[in-house]
Design a protein around this motif. Structure first.
Motif, PDB file in Angstrom:
ATOM      1  N   UNK A 178      17.142  33.239  17.635  1.00 51.76           N
ATOM      2  CA  UNK A 178      16.478  33.024  18.926  1.00 51.76           C
ATOM      3  C   UNK A 178      15.395  31.972  18.744  1.00 51.76           C
ATOM      4  N   UNK A 179      15.504  30.868  19.467  1.00 53.28           N
ATOM      5  CA  UNK A 179      14.527  29.805  19.391  1.00 53.28           C
ATOM      6  C   UNK A 179      13.478  29.917  20.492  1.00 53.28           C
ATOM      7  N   UNK A 180      12.422  29.122  20.373  1.00 53.13           N
ATOM      8  CA  UNK A 180      11.372  29.109  21.388  1.00 53.13           C
ATOM      9  C   UNK A 180      11.921  28.527  22.683  1.00 53.13           C
ATOM     10  N   UNK A 181      11.696  29.229  23.806  1.00 50.22           N
ATOM     11  CA  UNK A 181      12.142  28.832  25.140  1.00 50.22           C
ATOM     12  C   UNK A 181      13.664  28.754  25.268  1.00 50.22           C
ATOM     13  N   UNK A 182      14.366  29.425  24.360  1.00 49.61           N
ATOM     14  CA  UNK A 182      15.833  29.451  24.431  1.00 49.61           C
ATOM     15  C   UNK A 182      16.287  30.574  25.349  1.00 49.61           C
ATOM     16  N   UNK A 183      17.268  30.273  26.186  1.00 51.34           N
ATOM     17  CA  UNK A 183      17.797  31.281  27.100  1.00 51.34           C
ATOM     18  C   UNK A 183      18.738  32.219  26.358  1.00 51.34           C
ATOM     19  N   UNK A 184      18.428  33.507  26.404  1.00 53.51           N
ATOM     20  CA  UNK A 184      19.278  34.549  25.848  1.00 53.51           C
ATOM     21  C   UNK A 184      19.545  35.548  26.961  1.00 53.51           C
ATOM     22  N   UNK A 185      20.805  35.703  27.348  1.00 54.85           N
ATOM     23  CA  UNK A 185      21.163  36.575  28.480  1.00 54.85           C
ATOM     24  C   UNK A 185      20.397  36.168  29.736  1.00 54.85           C
TER      25      UNK A 185
ATOM     26  N   UNK B 297       8.439  32.592  23.973  1.00 51.68           N
ATOM     27  CA  UNK B 297       7.824  31.400  24.549  1.00 51.68           C
ATOM     28  C   UNK B 297       6.879  30.712  23.561  1.00 51.68           C
ATOM     29  N   UNK B 298       6.831  31.235  22.345  1.00 56.70           N
ATOM     30  CA  UNK B 298       6.092  30.612  21.246  1.00 56.70           C
ATOM     31  C   UNK B 298       6.705  31.105  19.940  1.00 56.70           C
ATOM     32  N   UNK B 299       6.391  30.467  18.795  1.00 53.79           N
ATOM     33  CA  UNK B 299       7.009  30.868  17.528  1.00 53.79           C
ATOM     34  C   UNK B 299       6.855  32.355  17.249  1.00 53.79           C
ATOM     35  N   UNK B 300       7.821  32.917  16.524  1.00 52.59           N
ATOM     36  CA  UNK B 300       7.841  34.351  16.275  1.00 52.59           C
ATOM     37  C   UNK B 300       6.575  34.823  15.577  1.00 52.59           C
ATOM     38  N   UNK B 301       6.078  34.042  14.598  1.00 55.52           N
ATOM     39  CA  UNK B 301       4.900  34.486  13.854  1.00 55.52           C
ATOM     40  C   UNK B 301       3.639  34.526  14.718  1.00 55.52           C
TER      41      UNK B 301
ATOM     42  N   UNK C 263       4.181  40.465  20.957  1.00 60.09           N
ATOM     43  CA  UNK C 263       4.990  41.463  21.651  1.00 60.09           C
ATOM     44  C   UNK C 263       6.301  40.834  22.109  1.00 60.09           C
ATOM     45  N   UNK C 264       7.395  41.588  21.983  1.00 58.08           N
ATOM     46  CA  UNK C 264       8.712  41.139  22.410  1.00 58.08           C
ATOM     47  C   UNK C 264       9.327  42.219  23.291  1.00 58.08           C
ATOM     48  N   UNK C 265       9.880  41.816  24.420  1.00 57.05           N
ATOM     49  CA  UNK C 265      10.543  42.759  25.335  1.00 57.05           C
ATOM     50  C   UNK C 265      12.049  42.533  25.284  1.00 57.05           C
ATOM     51  N   UNK C 266      12.802  43.625  25.028  1.00 53.90           N
ATOM     52  CA  UNK C 266      14.248  43.541  24.948  1.00 53.90           C
ATOM     53  C   UNK C 266      14.872  44.551  25.900  1.00 53.90           C
ATOM     54  N   UNK C 267      16.076  44.237  26.375  1.00 53.64           N
ATOM     55  CA  UNK C 267      16.800  45.161  27.234  1.00 53.64           C
ATOM     56  C   UNK C 267      17.704  46.050  26.378  1.00 53.64           C
ATOM     57  N   UNK C 268      18.301  47.037  26.989  1.00 51.04           N
ATOM     58  CA  UNK C 268      19.174  47.948  26.247  1.00 51.04           C
ATOM     59  C   UNK C 268      20.409  47.232  25.707  1.00 51.04           C
TER      60      UNK C 268
END
Length: 208
Positions: free
Chosen positions: A171-178, A184-188, A192-197
């Protein structure tokens, strides 16, 4: 490996212990191929094999095997050298490990020439006690150093999150997933990250 002891009365050598590989027996050697042997000041016998490093107790004769799960970075042992500080130096496929024979603490060291494709030679090593220098042979020559020159870094590096994968896709920054943006910024730098089921198959890579 066979341990011989001298009979006090007959002055003949007798077999007192015999060690070999036995499938399913944790108190046996992990391999019958023995590449290097050292005995420390407490009488423990250290044995290097292609499938682990062994330590034999001087009185109970029990065998303890060390591998990656115990902290040594590789099980394919090439050579063992014991210095006068009772530090056991172990060359293997991923570099060199140092084991304190008293506390059993383990430190691993990477060697640039080994990382570049060379490898240590089986049984190729020498310790000069007078100069306090260790020599290990490898496919392109040899490396040498004094144990006193090795200084451990007391400050351990902090873990750093470097990559998030969802369904085995980075998953890249600002990359569309689903159809939405997860980072919206580097992982480090993300707190907080929000994921769906639907996004329950995830993995996170880190360094440090």
């Amino acid at each position: 490996i066979v341990r011989l002891t001298e009979n006090a009365s007959s002055k003949e050598w007798e077999v007192s212990s015999y060690y070999h590989f036995e499938n399913g027996n944790s108190n046996s050697l992990p391999d019958d191929r023995i590449y290097s042997i050292q005995e420390d000041a407490s009488g423990y016998i250290w044995i290097g094999t292609p499938n682990g490093l062994c330590r034999i107790h001087p009185t109970s004769k029990s065998v303890t095997t060390y591998n990656q799960e115990d902290g040594i970075s590789d099980s394919g042992i090439a050579c063992l050298l014991l210095d006068k500080h009772q530090q056991l130096w172990v060359s293997h496929k991923k570099g060199i490990s140092r084991i304190d024979t008293r506390s059993l603490s383990i430190e691993n060291y990477t060697i640039p020439v080994i990382d570049e494709g060379a490898h240590f030679l089986i049984g190729s090593g020498y310790y000069n006690e007078v100069k306090d220098f260790l020599y290990f042979g490898y496919t392109e020559g040899y490396i040498h150093f004094s144990p006193l020159d090795i200084q451990d870094n007391s400050i351990r590096p902090l873990p750093r999150l470097v990559n998030l994968r969802i369904d085995n896709q980075s998953v890249g920054v600002n990359q569309l997933i689903n159809n939405r943006i997860i980072l919206n910024k580097p992982l480090h730098a993300t707190s907080e990250i929000s994921l769906t089921y639907k996004e329950r198959s995830i993995s996170i890579e880190f360094t440090g």
